[in-house]
Motif scaffolding. Structure first.
Motif, mmCIF file in Angstrom:
data_model
loop_
_atom_site.group_PDB
_atom_site.id
_atom_site.type_symbol
_atom_site.label_atom_id
_atom_site.label_comp_id
_atom_site.label_asym_id
_atom_site.label_seq_id
_atom_site.Cartn_x
_atom_site.Cartn_y
_atom_site.Cartn_z
ATOM 1 N N MET A 1 12.949 6.089 -12.844
ATOM 2 C CA MET A 1 12.851 7.391 -13.483
ATOM 3 C C MET A 1 12.308 8.389 -12.481
ATOM 4 S SD MET A 1 10.600 8.459 -16.815
ATOM 5 C CE MET A 1 11.181 7.077 -17.727
ATOM 6 N N GLU A 2 13.009 9.452 -12.199
ATOM 7 C CA GLU A 2 12.543 10.477 -11.281
ATOM 8 C C GLU A 2 11.521 11.359 -11.986
ATOM 9 O OE1 GLU A 2 13.184 10.778 -8.217
ATOM 10 O OE2 GLU A 2 14.888 9.483 -7.899
ATOM 11 N N SER A 233 2.718 -6.823 -12.498
ATOM 12 C CA SER A 233 3.600 -5.843 -13.131
ATOM 13 C C SER A 233 2.861 -4.521 -13.310
ATOM 14 C CB SER A 233 4.046 -6.365 -14.504
ATOM 15 O OG SER A 233 4.495 -5.311 -15.326
ATOM 16 N N PRO A 234 3.413 -3.413 -12.798
ATOM 17 C CA PRO A 234 2.720 -2.125 -12.951
ATOM 18 C C PRO A 234 2.547 -1.722 -14.409
ATOM 19 C CG PRO A 234 4.951 -1.816 -12.078
ATOM 20 C CD PRO A 234 4.667 -3.277 -12.049
ATOM 21 N N ARG A 235 3.490 -2.073 -15.257
ATOM 22 C CA ARG A 235 3.354 -1.718 -16.678
ATOM 23 C C ARG A 235 2.226 -2.505 -17.340
ATOM 24 N NH1 ARG A 235 8.742 -0.360 -15.751
ATOM 25 N NH2 ARG A 235 9.393 1.561 -16.828
ATOM 26 N N TRP A 236 2.037 -3.764 -16.933
ATOM 27 C CA TRP A 236 0.918 -4.536 -17.475
ATOM 28 C C TRP A 236 -0.403 -3.928 -17.008
ATOM 29 C CZ3 TRP A 236 -2.717 -7.756 -14.842
ATOM 30 C CH2 TRP A 236 -3.547 -8.485 -15.697
ATOM 31 N N ASN A 250 -9.048 2.414 -10.982
ATOM 32 C CA ASN A 250 -8.669 1.276 -10.140
ATOM 33 C C ASN A 250 -7.336 0.680 -10.583
ATOM 34 O OD1 ASN A 250 -10.987 1.578 -8.657
ATOM 35 N ND2 ASN A 250 -12.122 -0.042 -9.722
ATOM 36 N N LEU A 251 -7.142 0.547 -11.895
ATOM 37 C CA LEU A 251 -5.883 -0.005 -12.408
ATOM 38 C C LEU A 251 -4.720 0.925 -12.108
ATOM 39 C CD1 LEU A 251 -7.073 -1.439 -15.858
ATOM 40 C CD2 LEU A 251 -6.261 -2.756 -13.897
ATOM 41 N N GLN A 252 -4.947 2.220 -12.204
ATOM 42 C CA GLN A 252 -3.877 3.174 -11.917
ATOM 43 C C GLN A 252 -3.489 3.124 -10.444
ATOM 44 O OE1 GLN A 252 -4.665 7.000 -13.566
ATOM 45 N NE2 GLN A 252 -2.740 7.909 -12.886
ATOM 46 N N GLN A 253 -4.484 3.025 -9.560
ATOM 47 C CA GLN A 253 -4.184 2.904 -8.137
ATOM 48 C C GLN A 253 -3.458 1.597 -7.840
ATOM 49 O OE1 GLN A 253 -4.532 5.237 -5.716
ATOM 50 N NE2 GLN A 253 -5.087 6.564 -7.437
ATOM 51 N N ALA A 254 -3.862 0.510 -8.526
ATOM 52 C CA ALA A 254 -3.166 -0.773 -8.349
ATOM 53 C C ALA A 254 -1.719 -0.681 -8.812
ATOM 54 C CB ALA A 254 -3.900 -1.878 -9.126
ATOM 55 N N GLU A 273 3.476 10.091 -9.045
ATOM 56 C CA GLU A 273 4.050 10.863 -10.150
ATOM 57 C C GLU A 273 4.752 9.964 -11.156
ATOM 58 O OE1 GLU A 273 4.163 13.699 -6.555
ATOM 59 O OE2 GLU A 273 4.390 11.558 -6.957
ATOM 60 N N GLN A 274 5.456 8.936 -10.681
ATOM 61 C CA GLN A 274 6.159 8.032 -11.593
ATOM 62 C C GLN A 274 5.176 7.230 -12.441
ATOM 63 O OE1 GLN A 274 9.576 5.839 -10.353
ATOM 64 N NE2 GLN A 274 9.983 7.165 -8.620
ATOM 65 N N VAL A 275 4.064 6.815 -11.833
ATOM 66 C CA VAL A 275 3.047 6.090 -12.600
ATOM 67 C C VAL A 275 2.457 7.000 -13.672
ATOM 68 C CG1 VAL A 275 0.702 5.147 -12.446
ATOM 69 C CG2 VAL A 275 2.473 4.354 -10.882
ATOM 70 N N ASN A 276 2.166 8.263 -13.328
ATOM 71 C CA ASN A 276 1.645 9.201 -14.326
ATOM 72 C C ASN A 276 2.642 9.417 -15.456
ATOM 73 O OD1 ASN A 276 -0.784 9.618 -12.996
ATOM 74 N ND2 ASN A 276 0.026 11.310 -11.759
ATOM 75 N N GLU A 277 3.926 9.458 -15.105
ATOM 76 C CA GLU A 277 4.959 9.650 -16.120
ATOM 77 C C GLU A 277 5.060 8.441 -17.043
ATOM 78 O OE1 GLU A 277 9.577 10.101 -15.560
ATOM 79 O OE2 GLU A 277 8.581 12.015 -15.198
ATOM 80 N N ILE A 278 4.994 7.232 -16.456
ATOM 81 C CA ILE A 278 5.023 6.020 -17.277
ATOM 82 C C ILE A 278 3.808 5.979 -18.201
ATOM 83 C CG2 ILE A 278 4.894 3.499 -17.230
ATOM 84 C CD1 ILE A 278 6.452 3.582 -14.583
ATOM 85 N N LEU A 279 2.632 6.358 -17.673
ATOM 86 C CA LEU A 279 1.423 6.398 -18.495
ATOM 87 C C LEU A 279 1.595 7.345 -19.677
ATOM 88 C CD1 LEU A 279 -1.694 6.427 -16.117
ATOM 89 C CD2 LEU A 279 -1.348 4.965 -18.108
#
Length: 502
Positions: A1-2, A233-236, A250-254, A273-279
């Protein structure tokens, strides 16, 4: 996802339920995009997160093929190399089904620990159990130790079939997720063919059954090392962050580091940005709330369980174990010279399964899940009624039975074979994905055991023709289930599936 900084091309998915039942509320700001851009990824980076979990599926398939040959070796007075070779039919049945009992235990264990230890550590544990189970089986001095080894190996199977599709689904780019999870089924069939082939090489050697299980020992070692190397897994990780299970930053950086490794250089600058969007998407669909056991049976979680449980149930009760059980006698009736050798017959059917699974892998992300399910199961209906007709009316035309058998195997591998596992890995909401998939795996192995154990008495009571026609009727019912209940998830991210399909 962009990442879309403007977030202008979004639309509300409406109210699906209330938060108390695991749903989402229309009062929240809609975040799920109607049309998302394809995810950027490096092909080389996308291979290892599939490859090492798929080794667990290969070990599952190998066990099926090798055990069919091992039982022949163990029962041989001259080739078994043991004094307790004179086994009763019950003893042989326990050897054959020992791993199935272990898989059921593994599914129950996964229900309790999967969301605590994570998908990666669950696969590391599975690799360890594969290794220990294979060693114990290979060196077993007595029957009881052999069964202990079989059950331990089976627990590894249960953990693998729970965690592998989940890990692959959560780490694969959405546009190739179907292909990656279907390749896991390809690995299972490849392992099955390998088990038959290696078993046929050792079956004429003294104590050959020990070598059959020892041959595979390097694979769980490679699997375990590979899973130790791969990231979680980043989603986990983000789920644990949302639910306050550890330090959020720490979990977000991981999760950012994990996503960079999983996608490669293609997203190096946009991983954060993609991690923030998934969150944000996870929070929007209600993943920030702690899950309870009761939520599995309410709202969108109940719908996901219905879809996943129904698919894996129909996967087994439409006759797949029974048709393969009957394959040698069908080919022998048709006059094939290799029919007297069950191993060669199994290799032949295994190769067909391999080819058709490969076709499914190629087309699943182009055609979608529903077209393959509807088309493949329709072919299974025709093949089962043909098999039933052969045993009732046309037993002097063996070509009918052979054609029906090949049609059934091919259509199954286009539909229920790979897509059942694919759908259960992507349909559950993240916070209940671990528990939901463990229940689906439990249903799968439980239904397999039921069909396997009930086949012989039902065949004696009803006859093979009536039994296969009965399986055909169940296949027709499964078509209605697929048409009215199962959604299309092609090309959607896991968060979009939760928002739009449940």
């Amino acid at each position: 996802m962009e990442f879309d900084p403007e977030r202008q091309s979004i639309s509300s998915v409406g109210q699906i339920g209330d938060s108390s039942s695991g749903g989402i509320s229309a009062e929240k700001e809609p975040l799920i995009k109607e049309n998302h851009s394809p995810e950027n990824y490096s092909v080389l980076a996308a291979i290892p997160p599939f490859l090492f979990p798929a080794l667990g599926a290969l070990l599952f398939g190998y066990e099926i093929g090798a055990t069919s040959c091992a039982t022949i070796s163990i029962e041989s007075p001259t080739l078994s190399g043991i004094s307790w070779y004179d086994l009763s039919p019950v003893d042989v049945g326990i050897i054959t089904s020992g791993s199935l009992y272990g898989a059921l235990i593994g599914s129950i264990v996964a229900f309790s620990v999967a969301d605590i230890i994570g998908r990666r550590k669950e696969l590391i544990l599975a690799a360890f159990l594969y290794l220990v189970g294979a060693i114990v089986t290979a060196v077993a001095p007595v029957f009881s130790v052999l069964i202990i080894g079989r059950v331990m190996y089976g627990i590894g199977i249960g953990l693998t079939m729970h965690a592998a599709p989940m890990y692959i689904a959560e780490t694969a780019p959405s546009q190739i997720r179907g292909r990656m999870i279907s390749l896991k089924e390809f690995s299972t069939v490849l392992g099955m063919v390998g088990g038959y082939g290696i078993g046929s090489l050792w079956v004429t050697v003294i104590s050959g059954w020990r070598y059959m299980y020892a041959t595979i020992l390097p694979v769980p070692i490679i699997m375990g090392i590979g899973m130790c190397w791969l990231p979680a897994s980043p989603r986990w990780l983000l789920l644990r962050a949302l639910q306050g299970k550890s330090n959020v930053e720490n979990l977000q950086q991981a999760a950012i580091r994990s996503l960079r490794r999983l996608r490669g250089p293609a997203i190096a600058d946009s991983a954060a940005e993609q991690v923030n969007e998934i969150l944000a998407d996870l929070a929007f669909v209600g993943e920030d709330k702690e899950a309870t056991f009761g939520e599995l049976f309410r709202g969108k979680c109940l719908k996901a369980l219905t879809i996943a449980g129904g698919l894996v149930l129909f996967q087994q009760i439409t006759g797949q174990p029974s048709v393969l059980y009957y394959a040698p006698s069908i080919l022998q009736t048709a006059g094939f010279s290799a029919a007297a050798d069950a191993t060669r017959i199994s290799i032949l059917l295994g190769l067909l399964k391999l080819v058709m699974t490969g076709v499914s892998v190629i087309v699943i992300d182009r055609l979608g899940r529903r077209p393959l399910l509807l088309g493949g199961v329709s072919g299974m209906v025709i093949s089962l009624f043909l098999l039933g007709s052969y045993y009732i009316f046309y037993n002097n035309v063996p070509a009918v039975a052979v054609a029906a058998l090949l049609l059934y195997v091919g259509c199954y591998q286009l539909s229920f074979g790979p897509i059942g596992w694919l759908m259960i890995s992507e349909i559950f909401p993240l916070k209940l994905r671990g528990r939901g998939i463990s229940l689906a795996v439990l249903i799968n192995f439980g239904a397999n055991a039921l069909v396997t154990f009930a086949f012989s008495p039902l065949k004696d009571l009803l006859g093979a023709g009536v039994l296969f026609c009965g399986f055909g009727v169940i296949c027709v019912l499964s078509l209605f289930f697929i048409y009215f209940i199962v959604p299309e998830t092609k090309g959607l991210t896991l968060e979009e599936i939760e928002a739009k399909c449940l």
